[in-house]
Design a protein around this motif. Structure first.
Motif, PDB file in Angstrom:
ATOM      1  N   LYS A 108       0.834  -1.205   0.000  1.00 37.01           N
ATOM      2  CA  LYS A 108       0.000   0.000   0.000  1.00 37.01           C
ATOM      3  C   LYS A 108       0.866   1.252   0.000  1.00 37.01           C
ATOM      4  N   LYS A 109       1.934   1.251   0.844  1.00 37.00           N
ATOM      5  CA  LYS A 109       2.802   2.431   0.946  1.00 37.00           C
ATOM      6  C   LYS A 109       3.550   2.700  -0.347  1.00 37.00           C
ATOM      7  N   ILE A 110       3.991   1.632  -1.022  1.00 37.36           N
ATOM      8  CA  ILE A 110       4.830   1.795  -2.206  1.00 37.36           C
ATOM      9  C   ILE A 110       4.001   2.055  -3.463  1.00 37.36           C
ATOM     10  N   GLY A 111       2.661   1.809  -3.359  1.00 39.96           N
ATOM     11  CA  GLY A 111       1.773   2.094  -4.478  1.00 39.96           C
ATOM     12  C   GLY A 111       1.586   0.949  -5.445  1.00 39.96           C
ATOM     13  N   VAL A 112       1.727  -0.302  -4.965  1.00 41.18           N
ATOM     14  CA  VAL A 112       1.512  -1.473  -5.830  1.00 41.18           C
ATOM     15  C   VAL A 112       0.007  -1.686  -5.995  1.00 41.18           C
ATOM     16  N   PRO A 113      -0.505  -1.768  -7.233  1.00 40.34           N
ATOM     17  CA  PRO A 113      -1.954  -1.968  -7.449  1.00 40.34           C
ATOM     18  C   PRO A 113      -2.416  -3.313  -6.866  1.00 40.34           C
ATOM     19  N   HIS A 114      -3.681  -3.370  -6.472  1.00 36.76           N
ATOM     20  CA  HIS A 114      -4.247  -4.608  -5.931  1.00 36.76           C
ATOM     21  C   HIS A 114      -4.219  -5.740  -6.953  1.00 36.76           C
ATOM     22  N   THR A 115      -4.274  -5.348  -8.203  1.00 36.12           N
ATOM     23  CA  THR A 115      -4.245  -6.386  -9.246  1.00 36.12           C
ATOM     24  C   THR A 115      -2.873  -7.033  -9.379  1.00 36.12           C
ATOM     25  N   GLU A 116      -1.849  -6.320  -8.916  1.00 38.15           N
ATOM     26  CA  GLU A 116      -0.487  -6.837  -9.024  1.00 38.15           C
ATOM     27  C   GLU A 116      -0.095  -7.704  -7.828  1.00 38.15           C
ATOM     28  N   PHE A 117      -0.726  -7.415  -6.663  1.00 41.79           N
ATOM     29  CA  PHE A 117      -0.321  -8.157  -5.446  1.00 41.79           C
ATOM     30  C   PHE A 117      -1.492  -8.278  -4.493  1.00 41.79           C
ATOM     31  N   SER A 118      -1.654  -9.498  -3.984  1.00 40.27           N
ATOM     32  CA  SER A 118      -2.679  -9.739  -2.966  1.00 40.27           C
ATOM     33  C   SER A 118      -2.023 -10.479  -1.815  1.00 40.27           C
ATOM     34  N   PRO A 119      -2.224 -10.026  -0.554  1.00 38.93           N
ATOM     35  CA  PRO A 119      -1.565 -10.653   0.600  1.00 38.93           C
ATOM     36  C   PRO A 119      -2.184 -11.978   0.995  1.00 38.93           C
ATOM     37  N   SER A 120      -2.563 -12.772   0.015  1.00 39.00           N
ATOM     38  CA  SER A 120      -3.101 -14.100   0.330  1.00 39.00           C
ATOM     39  C   SER A 120      -1.960 -14.993   0.781  1.00 39.00           C
ATOM     40  N   ALA A 121      -2.279 -15.983   1.551  1.00 36.29           N
ATOM     41  CA  ALA A 121      -1.241 -16.820   2.149  1.00 36.29           C
ATOM     42  C   ALA A 121      -0.656 -17.779   1.131  1.00 36.29           C
TER      43      ALA A 121
END
Length: 832
Positions: A108-121
């Motif tokens: 979130k801080k670095i500005g990575v789009p949600h489509t690029e990264f999801s904190p799923s396990a």
């Protein structure tokens, strides 16, 4: 809002960092810190904007509350850093709950789009996030991971992987604030800044900027020295002083009070206390078992300890101990750089005191080893380096006493036993009366079987120190010992009984000298029935006490011989040396025994040997001129034989050396009255320039004891020295008081006071007071049975009535029979 209130409204921002809308970097009021660490601030800014040698990762390390976050935030918000980095973000690791939480915040801080990264396990989520960051526009970025210790506490391997991964991203600089690493730090870190505690000047500036206290520099310095330059402590105290309207002296009391818990104090409800910060990743989780063991020992040593002594205490091999020190130092747990002297930082020491204690077995080992440290390697009284050796030893002793107090404060029975061993008469060097009283307090509260021993120890300590206040304690100890029938208790009872009577006898109480001997006889009768080793040793010592008090040579020799047999059966080398002392026949044997007693660490007997050697020689010389009770160095001025004595001992320079060595040793032991007696006797043989101050020291100690007759006689002898130094004006007010109160010491002393007053007034040519002094002297002489000078003073009275004769000349022509007049006339001729 006042300026002061405005400052305090900004304090929480130093530690909680409220975030401004549209910015990833918290706000900070720069004026609070910019003038505190200017050099360090310039260094970190320089490293961030230096494009010639860009580091991918830098770290700011230092202890708890040292100001790492404040400094890094100040650097990140500097205009030159803002111009260098297009994107700056700050992650407070204290808010993290798990590793995926960190990745979510970072994305979130670095500005990575949600489509690029999801904190799923899944296992490769760190790699996924790093790949997403690489796909972003290539701009210069700086990421601060504040309080990285908290992320390490969650997962060390993960944290190291984060540092490695982020450091590999082009045009990204990673800034870490962390306590330190117990092992090698990550190799990606190219530059370190280790913060030290603030200097006293900087600490003073920080406190004054938050809570001005003009014209109170000494009081402020006293307070700041206690918190050892730790900024967060200083801010807490300034806040506390402001909110509660406290004086600086009140703050000192709060800091010194172990119950005040500055460690757990918050200056804002959103800010973690130091204690909470330490608990998040405590020493128990960071140190191996050896290092943690040493950590707990150090936590019990408020003033620290040398490396060699600490190694001896914990019993670790050299290599292991070196590794331990390296671990503790790497975490900034030491108060300063680990030199020869190791002190745990105040926050860690307070944390350890509040959260853990040594188990009884470890306390036992620790305290027993601690007592062994007190051993003195070298003792050479009378030598130039002796005072320095004593100073070092005294500092070490104070440290040990502080440690014992630490354990006594928690009512540790082992500490009572250790303190009694530390305070034993043959071991106690300047025994602490405060420590002895504390031992009694704990033993009484815990109803310990050691209570009579504690009372006896405090009674002996008071007796040896001042001769005051010990009798009451000895009476209680004697009564408690009498309730038990074991040999050790019988010996204790008799020792208390004899020492109590001895105290009264040496204090000058009428009739007590014979009581002392009777007490020793009673002790011998009781102890002679005991069959244990303790009982036999006590019996032998009672025999030597009787030998000491016996005026019959044959009886004394028989008593010493009987004691010698007992000590020989016990194979007691120390006791045999005592027998040698009581049977020695030469001065040289007394000096040789002094060296032997030093080996046994009985410094009191060593001093007694030197003192005995001196008195044996001086009494022998005095008996050539006078006999009877006046054959003592204390009377040589009063009976007018001092010049004869000085001439007789001129070829014996070692005589005064023996007395000086005795003084050195008695001072070491804190036996103030024995010091006073030796100083008095030494002053009798010294010229006025050296004698006057020695008299003052001795008189002060006599005045604090029951030895008031020595106080008066010593004051009189000091006046003789003042007259000899021609300090007549200084002697007169002393003599005016003294001649009215010295009469109980004997008529001769009162008469000598008045004679000295006559001389002083006459030397100053003060006719009227001289006439009054002469009349009073004549009256006193007429009351005496033998007054050989009466006629001379009557002649002086007649001469003083003649106003044509100066009083100084009249004194010389009558009392001094013309001798001094010749001297005076020669002096007058010189002036002309």
């Amino acid at each position: 809002m006042s300026l002061l209130s405005h400052f305090f409204s900004l304090i929480p921002s130093i530690f909680s960092f409220t975030t401004r809308e549209g910015s990833d970097v918290p706000e900070l009021h720069a004026s609070i810190v910019e003038h505190i660490r200017q050099q360090e601030l310039a260094s970190i800014i320089g490293e961030l904007i230096d494009c010639d040698r860009p580091y991918s990762c830098i770290a700011c390390t230092g202890g708890h509350g040292i100001g790492k976050s404040v400094l890094v935030l100040q650097a990140i918000r500097d205009p030159s850093v803002s111009a260098t980095f297009r994107h700056r973000c700050w992650i407070d690791c204290r808010t993290l709950t798990h590793t995926s939480n960190f990745l979510e915040i970072l994305a979130k801080k670095i500005g990575v789009p949600h489509t690029e990264f999801s904190p799923s396990a899944h296992e490769d989520q760190l790699e996924t996030l790093v790949a997403a960051i690489r796909r972003l526009a290539v701009v210069r970025r700086v990421i601060v991971l504040d309080d990285l210790d908290h992320l390490y506490a969650l997962d060390k391997s993960f944290t190291d992987a984060v540092i490695k991964a982020l450091s590999s991203i082009d045009k990204l600089v990673l800034v870490l604030t962390i306590i330190g690493w117990t092992s090698a730090p990550p190799p990606e870190i190219g530059w370190f800044l280790q913060l030290k505690p603030l200097s006293l000047e900087m600490a003073r500036n920080l406190f004054q900027s938050l809570y001005p206290v003009p014209l109170q520099r000494d009081a402020l310095d006293k307070l700041l020295l206690r918190v050892r330059g730790i900024p967060q402590y200083i801010v807490i105290l300034a806040d506390l002083a402001f909110r509660s309207r406290l004086q600086l002296k009140d703050l000192v009391q709060i800091v010194d009070d172990p119950k005040s818990n500055l460690l757990g104090t918050r200056i804002d409800h959103d800010v973690k206390s130091l204690e909470e910060s330490i608990r998040a990743y405590p020493p128990e989780d960071r140190l191996d078992h050896h290092a943690l063991y040493v950590f707990h020992f150090l936590a019990s040593l408020p003033s620290g300890i040398s490396q060699s002594q600490l190694q001896s205490l914990v019993g670790l091999p050299v290599d292991t101990f070196a590794s331990v020190c390296k671990q503790i130092s790497a975490l900034a747990y030491f108060d300063s750089e680990p030199g020869d002297h190791l002190v745990l930082s105040r926050p860690l020491r307070e944390y350890a005191a509040r959260t853990s204690t040594l188990d009884s077995r470890t306390q036992d080992i620790f305290l027993k080893k601690l007592i062994a440290i007190i051993e003195m390697k070298s003792l050479r009284p009378g030598t130039p380096d002796f005072p320095q050796t004593i100073q070092q030893f005294t500092e070490q002793k104070i440290n040990i006493e502080n440690i014992l107090f630490t354990f006594l404060d928690i009512d540790s029975p082992i500490a009572v036993e250790a303190a009694l061993q530390f305070l034993k008469p043959r071991c106690a060097v300047k025994p602490s009366l405060k420590l002895a009283a504390k031992v009694v307090e704990v033993a009484e509260r815990k109803r310990m079987h050691l209570l009579p021993y504690a009372l006896q120890t405090e009674g002996e300590a008071r007796y040896n120190s001042t001769f005051l206040g010990g009798a009451r304690l000895l009476v209680r100890a004697e009564a408690l010992f009498s309730n038990f029938k074991d040999d050790a208790s019988v010996v204790g009872e008799m020792e208390c009984h004899v020492l109590r009577i001895e105290s009264a006898a040496r204090g000058g109480v009428d009739g007590k000298q014979e009581d002392w001997k009777q007490a020793a006889e009673y002790a011998r009768a009781r102890l002679s029935t005991l069959s244990s080793e303790t009982g036999k040793r006590g019996h032998a010592h009672s025999l030597l006490t009787l030998a000491r008090l016996s005026g019959n040579t044959k009886e004394r020799n028989l008593l010493v011989a009987e004691a010698h047999t007992l000590f020989e059966d016990l194979k007691d080398g120390y006791g045999l040396s005592l027998c040698d002392f009581y049977s020695q026949t030469s001065v040289q044997s007394a000096v040789n025994l002094a060296l032997k007693f030093q080996v046994f660490r009985d410094f009191e007997m060593a001093a007694t040997c030197y003192n005995t050697a001196f008195n044996s020689v001086i009494r022998s010389v005095i008996r050539d001129f006078v006999s009877g009770g006046m054959a003592s160095v204390e009377y040589i001025k009063v009976i007018g034989i001092r010049e004869l004595i000085l001439a007789a001992v001129a070829h014996l320079p070692q005589l005064l050396d023996w007395l000086k060595k005795a003084i050195d040793l008695y001072k070491l032991l804190g036996r103030n009255l024995d010091v006073a007696f030796c100083q008095y006797h030494l002053a009798q043989l010294l010229p006025p320039a050296k004698a006057i101050d020695l008299y003052s020291e001795a008189i002060y100690q006599f005045g604090r004891s029951d030895f008031t007759h020595h106080r008066e006689r010593g004051t009189l002898d000091q006046c003789y020295s003042l007259v000899e130094a021609e300090e007549y004006s200084a002697a007169i007010p002393i003599l005016e008081i003294l001649h009215r109160r010295i009469g109980y010491c004997g008529k001769i002393f009162q008469l000598r006071c008045k004679e000295l007053l006559v001389e002083c007034h006459c030397r100053l040519n003060a006719r009227r007071p001289a006439l009054q002094a002469v009349r009073e002297t004549i009256t006193t002489m007429e009351e005496s049975e033998v007054s050989p000078k009466l006629q001379k003073y009557k002649q002086l009275l007649d001469a003083l009535d003649d106003t044509n004769t100066l009083p100084s000349i009249a004194l010389c022509e009558t009392v001094h029979e013309g001798h001094a007049r010749l001297v005076e006339m020669e002096t007058s001729d010189d002036k002309e």
